[in-house]
Design a protein around this motif. Sequence first.
Motif, PDB file in Angstrom:
ATOM      1  N   ASP A   1       1.122  -1.120  -0.246  1.00 46.15           N
ATOM      2  CA  ASP A   1      -0.119  -0.115  -0.118  1.00 46.15           C
ATOM      3  C   ASP A   1       0.709   1.307  -0.152  1.00 46.15           C
ATOM      4  OD1 ASP A   1      -1.642   1.643   0.137  1.00 46.15           O
ATOM      5  OD2 ASP A   1      -2.048   1.393   2.611  1.00 46.15           O
ATOM      6  N   SER A   2       2.019   1.506   0.801  1.00 50.93           N
ATOM      7  CA  SER A   2       3.120   2.230   1.033  1.00 50.93           C
ATOM      8  C   SER A   2       3.176   2.107  -0.199  1.00 50.93           C
ATOM      9  CB  SER A   2       3.472   2.090   2.533  1.00 50.93           C
ATOM     10  OG  SER A   2       4.531   4.260   2.468  1.00 50.93           O
ATOM     11  N   ALA A   3       3.590   1.790  -0.721  1.00 47.52           N
ATOM     12  CA  ALA A   3       5.105   1.410  -1.779  1.00 47.52           C
ATOM     13  C   ALA A   3       4.273   1.756  -3.100  1.00 47.52           C
ATOM     14  CB  ALA A   3       5.639   0.610  -2.577  1.00 47.52           C
ATOM     15  N   SER A   4       3.018   1.408  -2.883  1.00 44.46           N
ATOM     16  CA  SER A   4       2.262   1.938  -4.983  1.00 44.46           C
ATOM     17  C   SER A   4       2.176   3.208  -4.439  1.00 44.46           C
ATOM     18  CB  SER A   4       0.908   1.101  -4.647  1.00 44.46           C
ATOM     19  OG  SER A   4       0.379   1.481  -3.737  1.00 44.46           O
ATOM     20  N   TRP A   5       1.501   3.576  -2.992  1.00 46.07           N
ATOM     21  CA  TRP A   5       1.073   4.973  -2.652  1.00 46.07           C
ATOM     22  C   TRP A   5       2.103   5.880  -3.078  1.00 46.07           C
ATOM     23  CZ3 TRP A   5      -4.028   7.727  -2.812  1.00 46.07           C
ATOM     24  CH2 TRP A   5      -4.058   9.144  -2.340  1.00 46.07           C
ATOM     25  N   GLN A   6       3.894   6.204  -3.130  1.00 44.16           N
ATOM     26  CA  GLN A   6       4.739   6.620  -3.466  1.00 44.16           C
ATOM     27  C   GLN A   6       5.346   6.876  -4.820  1.00 44.16           C
ATOM     28  OE1 GLN A   6       6.289   9.333  -1.021  1.00 44.16           O
ATOM     29  NE2 GLN A   6       7.301   9.185  -3.356  1.00 44.16           N
ATOM     30  N   ASP A   7       4.854   5.058  -5.342  1.00 45.92           N
ATOM     31  CA  ASP A   7       4.995   5.032  -6.739  1.00 45.92           C
ATOM     32  C   ASP A   7       4.133   6.149  -7.565  1.00 45.92           C
ATOM     33  OD1 ASP A   7       7.159   3.343  -7.032  1.00 45.92           O
ATOM     34  OD2 ASP A   7       5.792   2.012  -6.781  1.00 45.92           O
ATOM     35  N   MET A   8       2.992   6.697  -7.290  1.00 46.22           N
ATOM     36  CA  MET A   8       1.241   6.910  -7.542  1.00 46.22           C
ATOM     37  C   MET A   8       2.542   8.720  -7.796  1.00 46.22           C
ATOM     38  SD  MET A   8      -1.952   8.244  -6.740  1.00 46.22           S
ATOM     39  CE  MET A   8      -1.211   9.279  -5.259  1.00 46.22           C
ATOM     40  N   ARG A   9       2.695   8.913  -6.263  1.00 42.50           N
ATOM     41  CA  ARG A   9       3.248  10.498  -6.423  1.00 42.50           C
ATOM     42  C   ARG A   9       4.134  10.663  -6.926  1.00 42.50           C
ATOM     43  NH1 ARG A   9       3.629  11.756  -0.322  1.00 42.50           N
ATOM     44  NH2 ARG A   9       4.247  14.352  -1.569  1.00 42.50           N
ATOM     45  N   THR A  10       5.195   9.793  -7.326  1.00 37.12           N
ATOM     46  CA  THR A  10       6.637  10.204  -8.759  1.00 37.12           C
ATOM     47  C   THR A  10       5.763  10.035  -9.754  1.00 37.12           C
ATOM     48  OG1 THR A  10       8.207   8.369  -6.806  1.00 37.12           O
ATOM     49  CG2 THR A  10       8.663   8.880  -9.115  1.00 37.12           C
ATOM     50  N   PHE A  11       4.917   9.375 -10.306  1.00 32.36           N
ATOM     51  CA  PHE A  11       4.226   8.874 -10.799  1.00 32.36           C
ATOM     52  C   PHE A  11       3.867  10.728 -11.046  1.00 32.36           C
ATOM     53  CE2 PHE A  11       0.458   7.989 -13.838  1.00 32.36           C
ATOM     54  CZ  PHE A  11       1.086   7.560 -15.341  1.00 32.36           C
TER      55      PHE A  11
END
Length: 290
Positions: free
Chosen positions: A275-285
């Motif tokens: 959950d945390s990793a994917s949210w951060q990946d979204m922010r980077t995107f």
Amino acid sequence: MESDLNINEYMKRQTLLFTCLVAAVIGSAACNNPSASSETAADTTAVPEVKLKEEAVTYKDDTSTLIGYVVYNEASDAKRPGVLVVPEWWGLNDYTKSRARQLAELGYVALAVDMYGNGLQAPTPDEAGKAAGAFYNNPGLIKSRMAAALAELKSFSQTDTGRVAAIGYCFGGAMVLNAAKMGLPFNGVVSFHGSLAGVNPDKDLLKAKILVCHGGDDKFVSAQEEAQFKKGLDSIGADYTFKTYPGATHAFTNPAATETGKKFNMPITYNAAADSASWQDMRTFFARIF
């Protein structure tokens, strides 16, 4: 008497001299300590206020009445990117709204989308499957509902209409991927544990960049479906990133997934790390596309 005056005068001069020396030392330390200067400057810099405005909004798709939920920081008048948030097949519930609030806190205008109409929620898998099936069997309905939500998002004065995206969870992930493939003008879309099936990509229609956040142990998406999805995007040179989170199942971002899985005997669990990793990946995107 004269001696007392001289002593008093002497003490005054010494006090003045000491004061000047202290001031000089402090001034020198400040000038030679950049971090001290920056800390002082930072202390005087006002932190942007976050005051969330949350409200239900009613809009239309042809004759269907849709009841969405918009949230943004009303403490700022600045234009900002807009993001649609498309729910799981359970419908527009508190979980979807919580994600919209998180996006607003990050500085976006977020609109949680009512795909089913009239704010309908589907509390059981049977009801959810029936409601979601109407979209899986009718791509045109996906496009019209998503287009109506996008128009509503752009209607807010705070939204920078040239910078818009959509994110979706499970059913919602499939919706944003298909909407992008059918040509809706998003800068980018993000699917969290979404279905990968749907319309074939067309290089003349797909303009959005894509981020797929996929659970490595998702039992609802077959290896064949994943391979077909990637093959289709590769065939047209699409700009996409496919992230797989080891050990994550379907619905891995939803804290209620584990309990829901037990209740309905579904292979879904919450995975805090994914959950945390994917949210951060979204922010980077988002930083890249906006």
